[in-house]
Design an enzyme around this catalytic site. Structure first.
Site: not given
Ligand SMILES: NC(=O)c1ccc[n+]([C@@H]2O[C@H](COP(=O)([O-])OP(=O)(O)OC[C@H]3O[C@@H](n4cnc5c(N)ncnc54)[C@H](OP(=O)(O)O)[C@@H]3O)[C@@H](O)[C@H]2O)c1
Length: 245
Positions: A60, A87-88, A145, A158, A160, A162
């Site tokens: 985590d 990335n997480a 983001s 969120y 802030a 990013k």
């Molecule tokens: N989707 C969007 O619209 C978007 C837009 C801009 C930026 N982003 C950024 O892109 C990144 C990836 O987002 P995504 O959309 O691919 O998200 P996602 O589909 O929700 O996947 C998130 C990943 O991070 C892991 N994770 C979540 N919380 C965690 C924690 N506390 N500790 C360790 N691992 C954790 C999850 O696995 P587990 O749940 O098994 O831990 C999963 O592998 C993030 O930083 C997000 O802020 C996303």
């Protein structure tokens, strides 16, 4: 010499897409997320896709010990690091007036404290990676983001965290790019993943960015020479203003 990468949040969404592309490129990978079962399944797929070796660390990112365990596992298997993919992240919405401080602390821990701690601990391995790759260097990619670039109502916390990643990347470039380590923050609008599920009734999934849109940028960044520094890329959705998620 095999390139190696450490990818956080690699079990789903953008992180999984990046890990898959790096596997296809023959990288050795350390992958992490919380769900161990899912990570093991992903690891098998990454080996089939071409990864030379895959190390799985379930952690985590809110746990202050996580960065230590991750970097130690990567060092033991690979000895150096060519690409650190931060990335997480967790997405949380709420107005400043109503935002619970517990949720603030959790968001900051996962989205900012963990990437900083990981970067700090991984620097010696990145320096080795840069030494082993003259002309190519070692790279850090942070998935930020567009809300960290252009503020949006109800996304203060969120956004802030990013925005802080964007600053962290620029500082790393000021400190380390002359020695072969450079960093890039990618700042996308909504991407069609689990994280954006909550808003798909308002913004249809088929109008969101694809995971592959982000993956293509990461792939290109990792192929830049060590003379180039690309601190920030903003990726917005077609049909949107360009200044919001
Ligand atoms: N989707 C969007 O619209 C978007 C837009 C801009 C930026 N982003 C950024 O892109 C990144 C990836 O987002 P995504 O959309 O691919 O998200 P996602 O589909 O929700 O996947 C998130 C990943 O991070 C892991 N994770 C979540 N919380 C965690 C924690 N506390 N500790 C360790 N691992 C954790 C999850 O696995 P587990 O749940 O098994 O831990 C999963 O592998 C993030 O930083 C997000 O802020 C996303």
């Amino acid at each position: 010499m095999t390139d190696s990468a450490l990818v956080t949040g690699a079990s789903r969404g953008i992180g999984l897409g990046i890990a898959r592309r790096l596997a296809e490129r023959g990288y050795g990978l350390t992958i992490t997320a919380r769900d161990r079962t899912r990570l093991d399944q992903v690891a098998a797929g990454l080996r089939d896709a071409g990864a030379t070796d895959v190390v799985v660390v379930a952690a985590d990112m809110a746990d202050p010990e996580a960065s230590h365990a991750l970097v130690a596992a990567h060092e033991e298997h690979f000895g150096s690091l060519r690409a650190l993919i931060l990335n997480a992240g967790v997405g949380t919405a709420g107005s400043i007036g109503e935002f619970p401080m517990r949720r603030f602390d959790k968001t900051v821990a996962v989205n900012l404290t963990a990437p900083f701690a990981l970067l700090q601990r991984a620097l010696p391995l990145l320096r080795k990676g840069a030494e082993e790759n003259p002309g190519r260097g070692a790279k850090v990619v942070a998935v930020s983001s567009i809300t960290g670039v252009y503020a949006e109502a109800n996304l203060a916390v969120y956004g802030a965290t990013k925005a802080a990643l964007l600053s962290l990347v620029e500082t790393l470039n000021a400190e380390e790019s002359g020695s072969g380590i450079s960093a890039t923050a990618i700042a996308p609008g909504y991407v069609d993943t689990d994280m954006s599920e909550w808003t798909k009734d308002r913004i249809p999934a088929d109008t969101m960015l694809t995971v592959n849109d982000v993956v293509e940028l990461v792939d290109a960044v990792l192929r830049l020479s060590d003379r180039a520094v690309l601190s920030k890329m903003v990726l917005s959705r077609a049909g949107a203003s360009g200044y919001g998620a």
